[in-house]
Scaffold this active site. Structure first.
Site, PDB file in Angstrom:
ATOM      1  N   LYS A 182      40.723  35.081  51.227  1.00  0.00           N
ATOM      2  CA  LYS A 182      40.868  34.517  50.038  1.00  0.00           C
ATOM      3  C   LYS A 182      39.566  33.704  50.024  1.00  0.00           C
ATOM      4  CE  LYS A 182      41.395  36.992  46.134  1.00  0.00           C
ATOM      5  NZ  LYS A 182      42.405  37.690  46.360  1.00  0.00           N
ATOM      6  N   ASN A 233      40.183  44.704  35.854  1.00  0.00           N
ATOM      7  CA  ASN A 233      39.902  46.435  36.462  1.00  0.00           C
ATOM      8  C   ASN A 233      41.300  46.807  36.697  1.00  0.00           C
ATOM      9  OD1 ASN A 233      40.378  46.740  39.453  1.00  0.00           O
ATOM     10  ND2 ASN A 233      38.435  47.682  38.924  1.00  0.00           N
ATOM     11  N   THR A 248      43.491  49.516  42.901  1.00  0.00           N
ATOM     12  CA  THR A 248      44.979  48.514  42.139  1.00  0.00           C
ATOM     13  C   THR A 248      45.916  49.100  41.167  1.00  0.00           C
ATOM     14  OG1 THR A 248      43.037  47.126  43.108  1.00  0.00           O
ATOM     15  CG2 THR A 248      45.527  45.811  42.170  1.00  0.00           C
ATOM     16  N   GLY A 303      36.448  42.425  46.325  1.00  0.00           N
ATOM     17  CA  GLY A 303      36.547  41.387  44.229  1.00  0.00           C
ATOM     18  C   GLY A 303      37.211  40.920  44.112  1.00  0.00           C
ATOM     19  N   ASP A 304      37.740  40.457  43.214  1.00  0.00           N
ATOM     20  CA  ASP A 304      38.753  39.525  42.288  1.00  0.00           C
ATOM     21  C   ASP A 304      38.067  39.484  41.256  1.00  0.00           C
ATOM     22  OD1 ASP A 304      41.709  38.977  43.569  1.00  0.00           O
ATOM     23  OD2 ASP A 304      41.097  37.361  42.265  1.00  0.00           O
TER      24      ASP A 304
HETATM   25  P1  NDP Z   1      39.029  41.048  35.936  1.00  0.00           P
HETATM   26  O1  NDP Z   1      38.099  40.407  35.918  1.00  0.00           O
HETATM   27  O2  NDP Z   1      38.125  42.676  35.954  1.00  0.00           O
HETATM   28  O3  NDP Z   1      39.564  40.643  34.831  1.00  0.00           O
HETATM   29  C1  NDP Z   1      41.020  40.059  34.840  1.00  0.00           C
HETATM   30  C2  NDP Z   1      41.649  40.166  33.455  1.00  0.00           C
HETATM   31  O4  NDP Z   1      42.529  39.150  33.011  1.00  0.00           O
HETATM   32  C3  NDP Z   1      40.392  39.833  32.008  1.00  0.00           C
HETATM   33  O5  NDP Z   1      41.237  40.899  30.868  1.00  0.00           O
HETATM   34  C4  NDP Z   1      40.234  38.157  31.658  1.00  0.00           C
HETATM   35  O6  NDP Z   1      40.015  38.357  30.654  1.00  0.00           O
HETATM   36  C5  NDP Z   1      41.753  38.278  32.096  1.00  0.00           C
HETATM   37  N1  NDP Z   1      41.988  37.125  32.077  1.00  0.00           N
HETATM   38  C6  NDP Z   1      41.783  35.856  33.729  1.00  0.00           C
HETATM   39  N2  NDP Z   1      41.959  34.915  33.841  1.00  0.00           N
HETATM   40  C7  NDP Z   1      42.741  34.391  32.688  1.00  0.00           C
HETATM   41  C8  NDP Z   1      43.043  33.212  32.391  1.00  0.00           C
HETATM   42  N3  NDP Z   1      43.076  32.605  32.837  1.00  0.00           N
HETATM   43  N4  NDP Z   1      43.848  33.991  31.320  1.00  0.00           N
HETATM   44  C9  NDP Z   1      43.723  34.343  30.400  1.00  0.00           C
HETATM   45  N5  NDP Z   1      43.463  36.109  30.582  1.00  0.00           N
HETATM   46  C10 NDP Z   1      42.255  36.373  31.897  1.00  0.00           C
HETATM   47  O7  NDP Z   1      39.825  41.243  37.223  1.00  0.00           O
HETATM   48  P2  NDP Z   1      40.940  41.451  37.941  1.00  0.00           P
HETATM   49  O8  NDP Z   1      41.517  42.926  37.348  1.00  0.00           O
HETATM   50  O9  NDP Z   1      40.155  42.105  39.355  1.00  0.00           O
HETATM   51  O10 NDP Z   1      42.125  40.925  38.380  1.00  0.00           O
HETATM   52  C11 NDP Z   1      42.948  41.310  37.646  1.00  0.00           C
HETATM   53  C12 NDP Z   1      44.561  39.881  38.364  1.00  0.00           C
HETATM   54  O11 NDP Z   1      44.398  41.099  39.345  1.00  0.00           O
HETATM   55  C13 NDP Z   1      43.748  39.291  38.814  1.00  0.00           C
HETATM   56  O12 NDP Z   1      44.928  38.702  39.227  1.00  0.00           O
HETATM   57  C14 NDP Z   1      43.678  39.352  40.728  1.00  0.00           C
HETATM   58  O13 NDP Z   1      43.721  38.618  41.116  1.00  0.00           O
HETATM   59  C15 NDP Z   1      44.756  40.752  40.456  1.00  0.00           C
HETATM   60  N6  NDP Z   1      43.979  41.762  41.362  1.00  0.00           N
HETATM   61  C16 NDP Z   1      42.991  42.597  41.743  1.00  0.00           C
HETATM   62  C17 NDP Z   1      43.021  43.157  42.619  1.00  0.00           C
HETATM   63  C18 NDP Z   1      41.302  43.850  42.548  1.00  0.00           C
HETATM   64  O14 NDP Z   1      41.448  44.414  43.609  1.00  0.00           O
HETATM   65  N7  NDP Z   1      40.033  44.121  41.838  1.00  0.00           N
HETATM   66  C19 NDP Z   1      43.474  43.721  43.689  1.00  0.00           C
HETATM   67  C20 NDP Z   1      44.969  43.111  44.146  1.00  0.00           C
HETATM   68  C21 NDP Z   1      45.708  41.937  42.788  1.00  0.00           C
HETATM   69  P3  NDP Z   1      38.917  37.410  30.116  1.00  0.00           P
HETATM   70  O15 NDP Z   1      37.806  38.273  30.245  1.00  0.00           O
HETATM   71  O16 NDP Z   1      38.617  37.269  28.911  1.00  0.00           O
HETATM   72  O17 NDP Z   1      38.586  36.054  31.192  1.00  0.00           O
HETATM   73  O1  2IT Z   2      44.463  40.723  45.573  1.00  0.00           O
HETATM   74  C1  2IT Z   2      43.626  41.212  46.449  1.00  0.00           C
HETATM   75  O2  2IT Z   2      44.101  42.356  46.760  1.00  0.00           O
HETATM   76  C2  2IT Z   2      42.165  41.553  45.754  1.00  0.00           C
HETATM   77  N1  2IT Z   2      41.839  40.475  45.056  1.00  0.00           N
HETATM   78  C3  2IT Z   2      41.782  42.858  46.958  1.00  0.00           C
HETATM   79  C4  2IT Z   2      41.216  42.395  47.948  1.00  0.00           C
HETATM   80  C5  2IT Z   2      40.668  43.424  49.085  1.00  0.00           C
HETATM   81  O3  2IT Z   2      40.020  43.020  49.625  1.00  0.00           O
HETATM   82  O4  2IT Z   2      40.348  44.117  48.764  1.00  0.00           O
END
Ligand code: NDP
Ligand code: 2IT
Length: 448
Positions: free
Chosen positions: A129, A244, A213, A168-169
């Protein structure tokens, strides 16, 4: 000889002492270690070869300076990270997070979770990561591009198709992956598609990666419900976040006949009794990059609550999809009192340990993040397959592969939990199954 339990406690104490101040990392390690007592009893060779101690220590940690210039000419210095946690099963694989809260403890907790998650997919990917404390909010495209270019100017020497493959994340989506890939290509002079995943399908990305996801998380919850002779059909759902993961969780729930009535961002949440209008959310979040409050400004029957508690909204299915520790013990009690049947963690570690205990004791079907959200990284691995064979698959074919992988992750967790005498406990099932896969590979590779 100490008992497995004493041994596990002492390993955990060592992790805390060796990694001071990294609370999220301690929390993630503790959750896994707490599941491993029956594993050490059944596999004494894991203790003998110090597999847990080895797995808790990343193979390599890189911390670097990321200087960049904003649109007004002011210079900023951020900190970049890439933690290459474990490469027993394949090249390091895991996302990049850009968020002001990022520090080493966050990246290590995410990298640690990623190792077991990736193992659960059954695909050949190790775990890693990275990220930065850079805050993309309010930054222009040009500023984000300059930041990504500076970040990659250091990171490019540590990654590669056979070495480490970021994606991404939070704060890193298609736009950022594009800028990162462009700089990698420029620095190396190589069109090495497989070095990053989450690329645009127009230039080497996999269809379905954007949706994967969220879609995968809903498939997982649907499997948990089916195991109880139930389904998503007609379920009232709450999904936190509106990024996302949340957006495509909402999309799949609606496709399977459920209704999502609330979602959020870090400023507040919106409630829409008739079910969220996803086209409007996509327009606000993906196109205009505005706050979720704009939803209630446009859709008059919706209500916006600033800084409110989204988990107080009654629902049968809850899918925390924003960030770590967003759902605590009190939230869990409220959800249970309101009749919640299933919780699927779209985010990484969104439920606190006390919150998880409440759900398990109440008999709620609880899908931990490392199983429930594994569809994202699994589809990244499918992107790597397509890049390696210079091929591109159809949306339908790729989605079917994703669905089948998620059924497999569910089956693995379910059967492992049963095998270790904790039927229906997906936390234990995911931790044990993921751990055994990684530990067996490490044993086979020798002391390296
Ligand atoms: P994005 O940046 O697309 O969206 C994040 C969302 O969560 C936004 O709505 C954001 O609000 C909110 N958020 C983030 N940080 C905080 C915080 N500290 N407090 C309150 N709200 C918060 O990220 P993703 O959708 O990609 O990721 C969301 C979660 O999913 C994370 O935990 C990530 O690790 C996990 N994940 C993502 C994957 C991926 O492929 N993208 C795969 C597996 C897990 P705001 O815009 O106001 O900050
Ligand atoms: O938390 C996760 O699994 C991710 N953000 C996606 C990682 C990836 O390599 O697609």
């Amino acid at each position: 000889m100490s008992s497995p339990n004493e041994r596990l406690d002492s390993i955990y104490q060592q992790v805390v002492a060796r990694n001071p101040g990294e609370e999220e990392f301690h929390q993630a390690v503790r959750e896994v270690i707490e599941s491993l007592d029956p594993v050490l009893r059944r596999y004494p060779e894991f203790a003998e070869h110090k597999m847990i101690e080895r797995i808790c220590e990343p193979e390599r940690q890189i911390i670097f300076r990321v200087p960049w210039e904003d649109d007004r000419g002011e210079i900023h210095i951020n900190r970049g990270f890439r933690v290459q946690f474990n490469s027993a099963l394949g090249p390091f694989k895991g996302g990049l997070r850009f968020h002001p809260s990022v520090y080493l403890g966050i990246i290590k907790f995410l990298g640690f979770e990623q190792v077991f998650k990736n193992a659960l997919t059954g695909l050949p990917i190790g775990g890693g990561k990275g990220g930065s404390d850079f805050d993309p909010k309010g930054r222009s495209d040009n500023e984000v591009m300059r930041f990504c270019q500076s970040f990659m100017t250091e990171m490019y020497r540590h990654i590669g198709e056979y070495m480490d493959v970021p994606a991404g994340d939070i704060g890193v989506g298609g736009r950022e992956v594009g800028y990162l890939f462009g700089q990698y290509k420029r620095l190396t002079g190589r069109y090495e598609s497989g070095v990053l995943t989450g690329k645009d399908p127009a230039w080497g990305g996999a269809l379905v990666r954007r949706e994967s996801t969220g879609y995968g998380a809903v498939y997982f919850v649907d499997e948990m419900l089916k195991a109880r002779n139930d389904s998503m059909e007609g379920k009232i759902c709450v999904v936190s976040g509106s990024g996302n993961v949340a957006i495509y969780t909402i999309e799949k729930i609606h496709q399977l006949g459920g209704k999502v009535v609330a979602c959020s961002d870090s400023a507040g949440f919106v409630y829409d009794e008739e079910g969220l209008d996803l086209d409007l959310i996509k327009q606000i979040k993906e196109v205009e990059r505005r706050r979720i409050k704009a939803y209630a400004d446009t859709r008059k029957q919706a209500k916006y609550t600033p800084k409110g508690d989204i988990w107080a909204v009654p629902c049968q299915v809850a899918m925390p999809s924003a960030t770590q520790n967003e759902l605590d013990e009190e939230h869990a009690r409220t959800l249970v009192a309101n009749g919640c049947l299933a919780v699927g963690e779209g985010a990484n570690m969104p439920t606190t340990p006390a919150g998880i205990r409440v759900f398990l004791e109440a008999g709620v079907a609880f899908g931990p993040g490392k199983a429930t959200n594994a569809g994202g990284v699994a589809t990244s691995a499918l992107e790597m397959q397509q890049n390696a064979s210079r091929d591109s698959w159809s949306f339908e074919y790729t989605e079917e592969r994703l669905a089948s992988i998620m059924r497999g992750v569910h089956r693995t967790c379910w059967e492992t939990a049963k095998d270790f005498d904790q039927p229906g406990n997906y936390v234990v099932g995911a931790n044990i199954a993921g751990f055994i896969r990684v530990a067996e590979a490490m044993l086979a590779l020798g002391l390296v």
